[in-house]
Design a protein around this motif. Structure first.
Motif, mmCIF file in Angstrom:
data_model
loop_
_atom_site.group_PDB
_atom_site.id
_atom_site.type_symbol
_atom_site.label_atom_id
_atom_site.label_comp_id
_atom_site.label_asym_id
_atom_site.label_seq_id
_atom_site.Cartn_x
_atom_site.Cartn_y
_atom_site.Cartn_z
ATOM 1 N N ILE A 1 0.790 -1.001 -0.046
ATOM 2 C CA ILE A 1 -0.107 0.225 0.021
ATOM 3 C C ILE A 1 0.950 1.220 -0.069
ATOM 4 N N SER A 2 0.661 2.038 -1.094
ATOM 5 C CA SER A 2 1.767 3.240 -1.092
ATOM 6 C C SER A 2 1.339 4.393 -1.994
ATOM 7 N N ALA A 3 1.619 5.363 -1.505
ATOM 8 C CA ALA A 3 1.432 6.844 -2.231
ATOM 9 C C ALA A 3 2.074 6.817 -3.584
ATOM 10 N N ARG A 4 3.212 6.099 -3.526
ATOM 11 C CA ARG A 4 3.808 6.089 -4.894
ATOM 12 C C ARG A 4 3.388 5.195 -6.037
ATOM 13 N N ALA A 5 2.570 6.082 -6.844
ATOM 14 C CA ALA A 5 1.766 5.454 -7.821
ATOM 15 C C ALA A 5 2.643 5.197 -9.272
ATOM 16 N N GLY A 6 4.045 5.466 -9.195
ATOM 17 C CA GLY A 6 4.682 4.865 -10.424
ATOM 18 C C GLY A 6 4.895 3.640 -10.899
ATOM 19 N N GLU A 7 4.791 3.463 -12.406
ATOM 20 C CA GLU A 7 4.869 2.208 -12.887
ATOM 21 C C GLU A 7 6.024 1.296 -12.249
ATOM 22 N N MET A 8 7.274 1.966 -12.087
ATOM 23 C CA MET A 8 8.455 1.454 -11.830
ATOM 24 C C MET A 8 8.370 0.769 -10.169
ATOM 25 N N ASP A 9 7.595 1.852 -9.290
ATOM 26 C CA ASP A 9 7.323 1.351 -7.980
ATOM 27 C C ASP A 9 6.567 -0.025 -7.922
ATOM 28 N N GLN A 10 5.844 -0.003 -8.634
ATOM 29 C CA GLN A 10 4.747 -1.264 -8.788
ATOM 30 C C GLN A 10 5.559 -2.519 -9.327
ATOM 31 N N VAL A 11 6.578 -2.242 -10.152
ATOM 32 C CA VAL A 11 7.151 -3.245 -10.728
ATOM 33 C C VAL A 11 8.325 -3.685 -9.448
ATOM 34 N N LEU A 12 8.966 -2.724 -8.926
ATOM 35 C CA LEU A 12 9.994 -3.201 -7.664
ATOM 36 C C LEU A 12 8.980 -4.134 -6.679
ATOM 37 N N ALA A 13 7.997 -3.537 -6.361
ATOM 38 C CA ALA A 13 6.968 -4.417 -5.442
ATOM 39 C C ALA A 13 7.018 -5.663 -5.755
ATOM 40 N N ILE A 14 6.853 -5.990 -7.080
ATOM 41 C CA ILE A 14 6.482 -7.233 -7.636
ATOM 42 C C ILE A 14 7.865 -8.255 -7.500
ATOM 43 N N GLU A 15 8.809 -7.424 -7.943
ATOM 44 C CA GLU A 15 10.106 -8.029 -8.305
ATOM 45 C C GLU A 15 10.744 -8.224 -6.927
ATOM 46 N N ASN A 16 10.212 -7.758 -5.979
ATOM 47 C CA ASN A 16 10.830 -8.077 -4.375
ATOM 48 C C ASN A 16 9.981 -9.110 -3.722
ATOM 49 N N VAL B 1 5.224 -8.676 -15.786
ATOM 50 C CA VAL B 1 6.262 -8.640 -14.755
ATOM 51 C C VAL B 1 6.224 -10.165 -13.996
ATOM 52 N N ASN B 2 5.097 -10.553 -13.876
ATOM 53 C CA ASN B 2 5.148 -11.909 -13.070
ATOM 54 C C ASN B 2 5.842 -13.056 -14.239
ATOM 55 N N VAL B 3 5.286 -12.924 -15.633
ATOM 56 C CA VAL B 3 5.941 -13.780 -16.377
ATOM 57 C C VAL B 3 7.550 -13.804 -16.627
ATOM 58 N N THR B 4 7.928 -12.445 -16.356
ATOM 59 C CA THR B 4 9.462 -12.182 -16.526
ATOM 60 C C THR B 4 10.108 -12.724 -15.331
ATOM 61 N N ARG B 5 9.442 -12.642 -14.097
ATOM 62 C CA ARG B 5 10.213 -13.236 -12.995
ATOM 63 C C ARG B 5 10.306 -14.609 -13.081
ATOM 64 N N LEU B 6 9.185 -15.347 -13.930
ATOM 65 C CA LEU B 6 9.369 -17.002 -14.073
ATOM 66 C C LEU B 6 10.241 -17.274 -14.868
ATOM 67 N N ARG B 7 10.499 -16.300 -16.035
ATOM 68 C CA ARG B 7 11.295 -16.468 -16.952
ATOM 69 C C ARG B 7 12.841 -16.468 -16.102
ATOM 70 N N LYS B 8 13.011 -15.596 -15.384
ATOM 71 C CA LYS B 8 14.359 -15.620 -14.721
ATOM 72 C C LYS B 8 14.640 -16.851 -14.059
ATOM 73 N N LYS B 9 13.557 -17.329 -13.165
ATOM 74 C CA LYS B 9 14.077 -18.623 -12.588
ATOM 75 C C LYS B 9 14.092 -19.850 -13.303
ATOM 76 N N LEU B 10 13.361 -19.814 -14.812
ATOM 77 C CA LEU B 10 13.711 -20.868 -15.564
ATOM 78 C C LEU B 10 15.219 -20.749 -16.160
ATOM 79 N N GLU B 11 15.604 -19.335 -16.171
ATOM 80 C CA GLU B 11 17.023 -19.223 -16.727
ATOM 81 C C GLU B 11 18.067 -19.936 -15.854
ATOM 82 N N GLU B 12 17.590 -19.939 -14.621
ATOM 83 C CA GLU B 12 18.671 -20.440 -13.622
ATOM 84 C C GLU B 12 18.675 -21.933 -13.640
ATOM 85 N N LEU B 13 17.520 -22.615 -14.064
ATOM 86 C CA LEU B 13 17.528 -24.018 -14.539
ATOM 87 C C LEU B 13 18.122 -24.169 -15.879
ATOM 88 N N ALA B 14 18.634 -23.379 -16.404
ATOM 89 C CA ALA B 14 19.349 -23.658 -17.896
ATOM 90 C C ALA B 14 18.100 -23.622 -18.918
#
Length: 248
Positions: free
Chosen positions: A78-93, A209-222
């Motif tokens: 929950i945040s006053a920061r409405a920028g797209e990058m803030d939301q991306v960071l929230a999900i990435e973290n 963004v969520n698909v990108t995160r899953l792709r990164k996990k699959l990259e870790e598995l080669a």
């Protein structure tokens, strides 16, 4: 009764959130020690955390990572920061959802209920329609396997070639959907419905963004090209045997 832990340094907002949670039958507590949240969180043992971004000492992204290192409990920013990058960071973290201030309490409650249902309630072990009998049986045993890629549902882990990676709740739901649709395109609508009950409130970019995160996990598995984007339709799981015959 579900327990909600509120991490908000504005006393007035924290009080409003706490009262609203209790109004709808949840047990709620607000953080007091913002320098070190983890002892309070462990003592309260919540089912879900409402987490502000702008906090004293350390921001919400830091605390989200700290919680994620110890637990897969849902975290809603929950945040006053409405920028797209803030939301991306929230999900990435490791966040599960993001709500901007001023907070609309009806929307907040819809999201909280939806996240709780997915994590603990009737949707926690729900599968996608059209799954094969074999996939359903495997899921009932806590495991899915497609061409050697193995999803351990109870442990939220993906395994390939002897290597394993841990998944967040959303990453697991995406992986499960794609594996059950193996050989077919999983539409964006199917994936959105697998992740969020209140699809009308979801920014389409959040799925990307969520698909990108899953792709990164699959990259870790080669498996760097395991998720193929099918333009205007959705995504498809493409594992090595399929990829060898694919055209560019």
């Amino acid at each position: 009764m579900y327990r909600i832990f509120i991490v908000e340094d504005d006393v007035k907002i924290a009080s409003i959130l706490k009262n609203n949670m209790e109004k709808y039958g949840f047990e709620a507590a607000s953080a007091i020690q913002f320098r070190e949240l983890l002892p309070e969180l462990a003592a309260f043992d919540p089912h879900l955390v409402l987490l502000d971004v702008n906090l004293p000492y350390f921001d919400g992204f830091y605390w989200c990572r700290q919680i994620r290192a110890r637990s897969s409990m849902p975290i809603v920013f929950i945040s006053a920061r409405a920028g797209e990058m803030d939301q991306v960071l929230a999900i990435e973290n490791g966040g599960d959802d993001y709500i901007t201030k001023p907070i609309h309490l009806d929307l907040l409650m819809a999201k909280v209920r939806g996240v709780l249902r997915r994590a603990y309630g009737e949707y926690a072990a729900a599968g996608m329609g059209g799954a094969s009998a074999a996939a359903s049986a495997a899921a009932a045993l806590g495991e899915l396997e497609v061409r050697g890629l193995r999803l351990h549902l109870s442990r939220s882990e993906l395994e390939w070639g002897g290597k394993r990676v841990e998944l967040t709740k959303n990453e697991q739901l995406l992986a499960e959907c794609l594996m059950k649709q193996s050989g077919h395109v999983a539409s964006r609508e199917q994936l959105l419905e697998a992740l969020w009950d209140d699809v009308q409130f979801v920014d389409d970019n959040t799925l990307t963004v969520n698909v990108t995160r899953l792709r990164k996990k699959l990259e870790e598995l080669a498996l760097p090209k395991a998720i193929e984007t099918i333009r205007s339709l959705g995504y498809k799981l493409v594992l090595p045997e399929e990829a060898e015959g694919a055209t560019s």
